[in-house]
Design an enzyme around this catalytic site. Structure first.
Site, short mmCIF file in Angstrom:
data_model
loop_
_atom_site.label_atom_id
_atom_site.label_comp_id
_atom_site.label_asym_id
_atom_site.label_seq_id
_atom_site.Cartn_x
_atom_site.Cartn_y
_atom_site.Cartn_z
N HIS A 108 9.65 -4.44 -8.85
CA HIS A 108 8.22 -4.77 -8.78
C HIS A 108 7.45 -4.12 -9.93
O HIS A 108 7.83 -3.04 -10.41
CB HIS A 108 7.63 -4.32 -7.44
CG HIS A 108 7.89 -5.28 -6.32
ND1 HIS A 108 7.95 -4.91 -5.01
CD2 HIS A 108 8.10 -6.64 -6.33
CE1 HIS A 108 8.19 -5.97 -4.25
NE2 HIS A 108 8.28 -7.02 -5.04
N HIS A 133 6.56 -0.54 -10.26
CA HIS A 133 7.69 0.38 -10.48
C HIS A 133 8.36 0.18 -11.83
O HIS A 133 9.08 1.07 -12.28
CB HIS A 133 8.71 0.23 -9.36
CG HIS A 133 8.21 0.71 -8.02
ND1 HIS A 133 8.58 1.91 -7.47
CD2 HIS A 133 7.33 0.16 -7.16
CE1 HIS A 133 7.96 2.07 -6.30
NE2 HIS A 133 7.19 1.01 -6.10
N ASP A 171 7.82 6.34 1.21
CA ASP A 171 6.81 5.30 1.05
C ASP A 171 5.77 5.38 2.17
O ASP A 171 6.10 5.39 3.35
CB ASP A 171 7.54 3.95 1.09
CG ASP A 171 6.64 2.74 1.05
OD1 ASP A 171 5.44 2.90 0.77
OD2 ASP A 171 7.14 1.63 1.29
N HIS A 214 6.89 -3.26 3.40
CA HIS A 214 6.79 -1.81 3.57
C HIS A 214 6.91 -1.41 5.04
O HIS A 214 6.43 -2.12 5.93
CB HIS A 214 5.46 -1.30 3.01
CG HIS A 214 5.29 -1.54 1.54
ND1 HIS A 214 5.73 -0.65 0.59
CD2 HIS A 214 4.75 -2.58 0.88
CE1 HIS A 214 5.45 -1.14 -0.62
NE2 HIS A 214 4.85 -2.30 -0.47
#
Length: 552
Positions: free
Chosen positions: A72, A75, A192, A365
């Site tokens: 992504h 990142h 996360d 997530h």
């Protein structure tokens, strides 16, 4: 530096995006992720925001590797900017490598560094660090967590993850490995925090497939679907649903086309025969047999869906015979842009289906129960929540306390704050240079707070240029002052205001002449003061005032 592990987040804390974390032990530095963020509404003209990398540049001889958890943009988006400064090898999975390579080609950097690809379950060594990729589920294929073995113990860097028991394509998250590491002893967990405010579990990606199948079944309209280009599993499900219901698929949007090509080449996708067609072929196929997969799920200006919505797309005209499915949720900050596109699509007469109306998107997530399970499995000695705004980090810290982590061993950090771990302790020990660099065109970091402030003034209050010519010998006014405004007032409707501004400028200039002030900067300051005071009192506005002095 002996027997000390330093963990330095250079991005990804108190924000969404530009994730970057430094692990440092002895003479070795390991960098995990190198992401970008999108500019907020106050960053006029800024294209991208990347982490401040000055700490790494200063210590570039000690940087051993860049390890990427997944592909992504938050990142990998800053990888080209790091490689322009430091030649460092990259370690990642195959799809991530393919996406990075596309990015490096755009910057003419494709042959400047070595990219090593590994699969989940494989290990490698970098300096004094030993790393293992652990399979996780996320909204992009090839996502991994990292088990980083340091001389002081194992640190687990979760990356972005969720626990999906029925994933598309990839195998299920390797919870057994996390549990095994927890049994052996985990020094620290960095996890996360994005969805920490959501209770329960994140829905499975397959739920979207079921929703898409229901929306395709019996539909007599042309179907246009937009989603994140990087979500190859979502695109796979769209293509599978199209093939099942006898439709052909066209792809539009450069990033979508690039990622689809890479995913097919690397066997991350399986395309049914005679399903994909060129966009130019769409007009030759009955509307009820067509699916168009497009970019633009975030309402980005100039994306394919945005251009369709404003009738600016050369090949696709949206109308009453279309069903538009927005299979994504707005990234924080993009809500207004997405809403604008949805409104325009409705104005075109299209049927629009989005997350509030149907289960056409699931998060990548972990929610609260998944985050608690990760904490319970790994049982870390120390815990640092990452990847989230401040409220997310605080909420994740509270979850950690519920699972038994000592509150004294939980570290809610700021970007640049150095967490130093020794055999018997962990504490913050200062800061490293950190923050953000703004990318404006080809300029990197050359737009600072002063420039942004000026752009903000220009956007909100406009510009006034005062042009005056002075005699080179005695400093008297020989021409002007002439006043030009942009974004301030319409001159013909404000002649009295403009005339008063000229009078005030002339009075300020005459006063400077009488006081024998010849320094141009002082004369310009006098003009600015006279006009700014008057305009604020008169109309409560503070435009940028730019005096221009010439000599005759």
């Amino acid at each position: 530096m002996a027997n000390k592990l330093k963990i330095i987040p250079l991005g990804g804390l108190n924000e969404i995006g530009k994730n970057m974390t430094v692990y440092e032990y002895g003479g070795d530095i390991l960098v995990v992720d190198c992401g970008m963020a999108f500019p907020d509404t106050g960053m006029f003209g800024i294209d991208l925001v990347i982490p401040d990398m000055s700490y790494l540049i200063k210590h570039k001889n000690r940087v051993r590797a860049l390890v990427i958890t997944h592909g992504h943009e938050d990142h990998v988006g800053a990888v080209p900017f790091l490689l322009q400064q430091i030649n460092v090898p990259i370690y990642c999975t195959r799809l991530t490598a393919g996406l990075i390579d596309i990015k490096l080609q755009e910057f003419n950097l494709s042959h400047t560094t070595d990219i090593y690809t590994l699969e989940a379950g494989e290990s490698f060594e970098v300096g004094c660090f030993s790393l293992e990729f652990i399979r996780v589920n996320h909204s992009i294929a090839g996502s991994v967590s990292l088990a980083i073995t340091t001389p002081l113990g194992v640190v687990i860097h979760s990356g972005d993850f969720k626990i999906d028991s029925t994933p598309v394509g990839d195998q299920v998250i390797d919870l057994a490995r996390f549990g095994q590491l927890g049994q052996e002893g985990v020094l620290a967990l960095l996890s996360d925090s994005t969805n920490v405010e959501r209770p329960g579990y994140a829905m499975s990606e397959r739920k979207v497939g079921e929703s898409l199948d229901a929306l395709f079944r019996g539909c007599d309209r042309r179907i246009i679907v937009t989603t994140f280009a990087s979500n190859v599993h979502r695109i796979q499900q769209i293509i599978d649903a199209a093939a099942k219901h006898g439709r052909r698929v066209a792809i539009t949007g450069r990033s979508m086309e690039n990622i689809l090509r890479v995913a097919i080449e690397l066997d991350y996708m399986d395309i049914p025969p005679n399903t994909i067609m060129e966009l130019s072929q769409v007009k030759g196929v009955p509307r009820h047999k067509v699916v168009i997969v497009t970019t633009g799920s975030q309402g980005e200006p100039m994306s394919a869906l945005y251009r369709m919505a404003i009738s600016g797309h050369k090949q696709v005209e949206i109308g009453a015979g279309d069903r538009v499915i927005i299979s994504a949720s707005p990234i924080p900050g993009n809500e207004k842009m997405v809403s604008r596109v949805i409104n325009e699509l409705f104005r075109k007469g299209a049927e629009v289906i989005y997350e509030r109306l149907a289960e056409v998107h699931v998060s990548g997530h972990a929610c609260q129960e998944e985050l608690k399970l990760m904490l319970a499995l790994t049982r870390p000695r120390y815990f640092m929540p990452v990847h989230g705004e401040y409220r997310h980090l605080r909420a994740h810290a509270a979850l950690a306390r519920l699972t038994g982590v000592d509150s004294k061993h939980i570290f809610v950090a700021n970007v640049g704050q150095v967490l130093t771990i020794t055999e018997n302790s962990a504490k913050f020990t200062g800061t490293a240079p950190a923050g953000q660099l703004l990318i404006d065109g080809l300029g990197i970091g050359d737009v600072g707070n002063m420039v942004l402030r000026d752009r903000k003034v220009l956007a909100e209050d406009g510009l006034i240029v005062v042009v005056v010519t002075l005699d080179a010998e005695n400093g008297q006014v020989t021409a002007g002052p002439d006043i030009v405004s942009r974004g301030f007032v319409y001159v013909k409707e404000s002649e009295a205001l403009m005339e008063e501004m000229r009078r005030l400028c002339l009075r300020a200039l005459n006063l400077c002449y009488e006081q024998h002030i010849t320094d141009w900067s002082a004369i310009k300051a006098a003009i600015k003061t006279a006009l700014s005071d008057y305009l604020y009192k008169k109309i409560k506005r503070s435009p940028m005032i730019l005096p221009v002095i010439m000599e005759s």
